[in-house]
Design an enzyme around this catalytic site. Structure first.
Site, mmCIF file in Angstrom:
data_model
loop_
_atom_site.group_PDB
_atom_site.id
_atom_site.type_symbol
_atom_site.label_atom_id
_atom_site.label_comp_id
_atom_site.label_asym_id
_atom_site.label_seq_id
_atom_site.Cartn_x
_atom_site.Cartn_y
_atom_site.Cartn_z
ATOM 1 N N HIS A 225 0.868 -1.179 0.000
ATOM 2 C CA HIS A 225 0.000 0.000 0.000
ATOM 3 C C HIS A 225 0.904 1.228 0.000
ATOM 4 C CE1 HIS A 225 -2.539 3.140 1.626
ATOM 5 N NE2 HIS A 225 -2.051 3.029 2.839
ATOM 6 N N TYR A 259 -5.874 9.231 1.732
ATOM 7 C CA TYR A 259 -5.962 9.810 3.068
ATOM 8 C C TYR A 259 -4.713 10.635 3.333
ATOM 9 C CZ TYR A 259 -2.977 5.870 4.606
ATOM 10 O OH TYR A 259 -1.958 4.954 4.751
ATOM 11 N N ASP A 554 -28.626 -19.899 17.512
ATOM 12 C CA ASP A 554 -29.909 -20.573 17.705
ATOM 13 C C ASP A 554 -29.970 -21.728 16.712
ATOM 14 O OD1 ASP A 554 -30.211 -19.008 15.420
ATOM 15 O OD2 ASP A 554 -32.288 -18.494 15.845
#
Length: 826
Positions: A225, A259, A554
């Site tokens: 990256h 960013y 469940d």
């Protein structure tokens, strides 16, 4: 005096350091941390991580991990230096689609208890003056986001752990593990062996290599990256100091996969706007030993996780950065690298114990953002037996075998890199590799124009295009753009056809387990809450709890013989849980039968009219009661028929072997033509089950909730004897629990929400939506939500925030449809 377990942690990056701190704080002080590199800039991802911590996430669990990381690191210092600075986080939108997404994310943040605010363009520019105000349509500001110094925070936590008795040993390369009786007993390194009762691999992108030594598949892919730093930016001169590093919020420009953060008077830029760059671990040099001579593969001070910068991949991100932050036109890219991080096929970390080597645990694919939260959950899991935060999304054992294929892990992990900043719809599936798992009915479904979505590798029809001409389609109301994605009004017609006539649902993807042996009843009685000591032919709805009383799953349990049970489960974690509790004397066996079997749910008021002529068995209500099972033949097909229904209509789940699946479909389809039978998909199914108030584990409830909070106290039989979690339920009732799952009806029937939206009571956030759908039979929009106990009473007025809009709703009695169960019991 309790003897402490010997714990060995592999890896002294941010996760290993945080875990050592959390364990020793809980009294487990016999902790050894082994690191192949130096301390504490070890050479892994933590060593180069830019440290941006954005807390908002679609996952409640991941948000909680990040929020704890913020709280913990905010209180840490190292030799007077900060470990975390709450400079705030700002996400900006430059497209209308992103602006809408930020409104949705603000709702997510509110649901999970993170305070944030939506900003207009002027407010964004005031908060971050480097922004080009003309490009920005709006933003989301979270004041508690900020910057983490990963190496510094790691060392600060390590020092605390060392002060309690832990030891950290650098330059110890793990070469293998010793075991006995299926349990790990020691870690073998190039510098000797270390006895261990518990081993936790926190090796980051080296995790797959460590896992292989233990016989474990660690399904992550190391991917590079890009990160770059600029030369000094004149507009930043004098705004902060080298020690503080930043004066403005960390910034995300997700429309361009970018960013930003300050490094004094420079800007750091991270980019996901490039091709996936998977990394072969064999090409990554190990960390250098002390005084190691310089080599071309390992230059001095160079981290193994920092690969050469590929400038050609950064050309467009640099241009996009200069457009958003015009001050960068007066700077240049001074340095950069391609840093290695861990990606998984679903974007979540890998946490938990290996299924076949007890005592060997992993905490991998964890970024700095979530490091302290993950470490806390792991410490709780190890010391207390269960984490207090629900971690089913992150559990190492969550994957089906097909999802562990190297090609699958590689392709999906690379795609997760591509989509890391994309706007992802809750129903949006991965596109490749598909199809992987198809039911025996798949070819018939394609002929009917099935629209497939994918889950756990299964292709599952959500509606059928051939039903577009059903007369009920005209009665289905429209809905908003977001809720209309991966939806069709055909689904409403299928739901109404189920209520009015009869429909066939493919239930093959339901996990099926067979539990057999002389100890099978005793084991299942201990693992579940309901009474299973019933006659052969009985079917029981029951719960599996953890020791704290939280609902792990469940199940429907059918007793098909004195020592043979078929379990309808939720996924691989149920198989793992049962397997871990098998007695050592071999009196119980458990087997996953899903792949070799298939199931059609045949439901609707005409279901008996369809099935009875096909068999000599008595399918009358008297002859085949509700929640009963029997073997029969439908035409030429042997089936196990169970009379139960998740849609609230008369009918059966019809199971057969996979080879007979097509014949079962054809037999039912042909017999149903005079009755107006339809094939129906998951979208209709979800609407029908919400009209009946049936819960979906993992969505409506998790291990964070107990049965009484979830409205499932009817499935608990305290008088039957001991079972896992029983002690934690003593004294609880549905009337005394502090929160409850409540049914809401929205005032506007066309305002269909999707789940995870915040719910407000008297103007303040009070809970969040779990499941939601339009109820076609009742003509209203339904949402289930967690609310404080007092607010969960029928008649309470609340609002649901949906893309920034406040939608009025009312808490309502449930079930909404057929409350006396007359349609099921006829």
């Amino acid at each position: 005096m309790t003897v402490q377990p010997k714990v060995v942690i592999v890896g002294a990056g941010i996760v290993g350091c945080a875990l050592s701190d959390e364990l020793t704080a809980r009294g487990w002080t016999d902790v050894t941390v082994l690191e192949q590199g130096p301390l504490f800039a070890t050479g892994g991802s933590s060593s180069h991580a830019p440290g941006l911590v954005f807390q908002t996430n679609a996952s409640k669990t991941m948000t909680e991990f990040a929020s704890y990381t913020v709280r913990k690191y905010s209180d840490l210092t190292l030799d007077g230096q900060w470990c975390f600075r709450r400079v705030g986080g700002l996400e900006v939108a430059t497209t209308p689609e992103r602006l809408a997404e930020l409104k949705r994310k603000h709702g997510l943040a509110t649901s999970w208890g993170v305070q944030g605010s939506l900003l207009d363009p002027d407010q964004c520019a005031t908060l971050h003056p480097l922004l080009d105000r003309e490009q920005v349509l709006g933003g989301l500001h979270v004041p508690t986001d900020g910057l983490a110094k990963a190496v510094r925070a790691g060392e600060a936590q390590a020092r605390r752990a060392i002060g309690r008795g832990a030891r950290f040993l650098p330059h110890h390369t793990v070469t293998g593990f010793e075991s006995a009786g299926g349990r790990v007993t020691a870690v073998v390194t190039d510098r000797g062996s270390f006895p261990a009762d518990v081993v936790v691999s926190c090796a980051g992108f080296w995790g797959p290599r460590i896992g292989r030594m233990a016989g474990l598949t660690v399904p992550l892919v190391p991917l590079a990256h890009q990160y770059a730093r600029t030369t000094p930016v004149p507009a930043l001169a004098g705004h902060t100091t080298e020690q503080l590093e930043a004066s403005k919020p960390i910034l995300r420009h997700q429309d361009r996969d970018l960013y930003y953060r300050e490094h004094g008077d420079r800007i750091g830029i991270g980019s996901y706007a490039h091709r996936p760059m998977p990394v072969d671990l064999d090409d990554v040099a190990p960390p250098a030993l002390p005084q190691a001579p310089q080599t071309p593969q390992q230059p001095p001070q160079q981290m193994p996780s920092m690969l050469p910068f590929t400038e050609e991949d950064f050309a467009q991100p640099w241009a996009d950065s200069q457009a958003l932050l015009p001050a960068l036109t007066r700077a240049k890219v001074e340095e950069g690298f391609n840093g290695i991080f861990s990606f998984t096929s679903d974007g979540f970390p890998l946490l938990g114990e290996a299924p076949e080597l007890r005592g060997f645990w992993v905490a991998e694919a964890v970024w700095v953002t979530h490091s302290a939260g993950v470490a806390r959950a792991m410490a709780e899991w190890l010391v207390e037996g269960t984490p207090r935060t629900d971690v089913h999304e992150c559990d190492l054992n969550r994957f089906e075998p097909v999802q562990l294929a190297p090609a699958y892990v590689h392709r999906r992990s690379c795609q997760n890199f591509v989509e890391v900043y994309d706007i992802i719809h809750p129903l949006q599936p991965m596109e490749e590799p598909r199809p992987l798992r198809v039911s025996p009915f798949h070819s018939r479904q394609r002929e009917l124009g099935a629209f497939f979505l994918e889950a756990s590798g299964w292709e599952r029809p959500h509606w059928y295009e051939t039903n577009r001409d059903l007369p009920e389609v005209a009665a289905v109301p429209g809905r908003g753009a977001w809720a209309s994605r991966y939806w069709s009004p055909i689904a409403g017609a299928e739901a109404l056809a189920t209520r009015e006539r009869v429909a066939m649902y493919d239930m093959t993807a339901l996990k099926r387990l067979e539990v057999t042996g002389p100890g099978s009843l005793a084991l299942l009685q201990y693992l579940t809450t309901n009474q299973l000591e019933r006659p052969v032919g009985s079917v029981t709805y029951t719960l599996m709890l953890d020791e704290t009383g939280g609902v792990r799953s469940d199940l429907t349990v059918a007793r098909l013989g004195p020592e043979r049970f078929q379990i309808g489960a939720n996924g691989p974690l149920d198989l793992d849980w049962i397997t871990r509790h098998l007695p050592g004397d071999g009196t119980v066996q458990v087997r996953d039968t899903t792949a070799g079997t298939c199931c059609i749910g045949l439901w609707g008021p005409l279901a008996r009219d369809l099935v009875q002529p096909l068999t000599d068995a008595d399918f009358s209500h008297k002859g085949f009661g509700y929640f009963k099972a029997r073997q029969a033949h439908l035409g030429n097909v042997p089936v196990t028929a169970m009379r139960l229904s998740y849609v609230g209509e008369l009918g059966w789940e019809l199971y057969t072997t996979a080879d007979c699946g097509p014949k079962l479909w054809d037999t039912l389809w042909e017999a149903g033509q005079p009755l107006g039978v339809v094939a129906a998909g998951r979208s209709a199914f979800n609407s029908l089950r919400l009209e009946k108030g049936y819960r979906s584990w993992g969505t409506d409830l998790t291990a964070e909730h107990n049965p009484y909070e979830a409205g499932l106290g009817f499935a608990v039989r305290m008088e039957k004897g001991d079972f896992v979690g029983r002690h934690a339920l003593l004294g609880l009732t549905e009337q005394t629990v502090p929160r409850r799952l409540a049914c809401l009806l929205l005032d506007d029937p066309q305002a269909v929400v999707m789940g995870r939206e915040p719910v407000y009571l008297d103007g303040a956030p009070a809970g969040y939506v779990t499941s939601a759908a339009y109820g076609y039979s009742i003509g209203a929009s339904i949402a289930y939500a967690w609310l404080p106990g007092a607010a969960a009473e029928p008649g309470t007025r609340v609002t649901v925030e949906y893309f920034g809009e406040q939608l009025p709703a009312t808490v309502t009695e449930e079930p909404l449809f057929d409350p006396k169960m007359t349609r099921l019991r006829c």
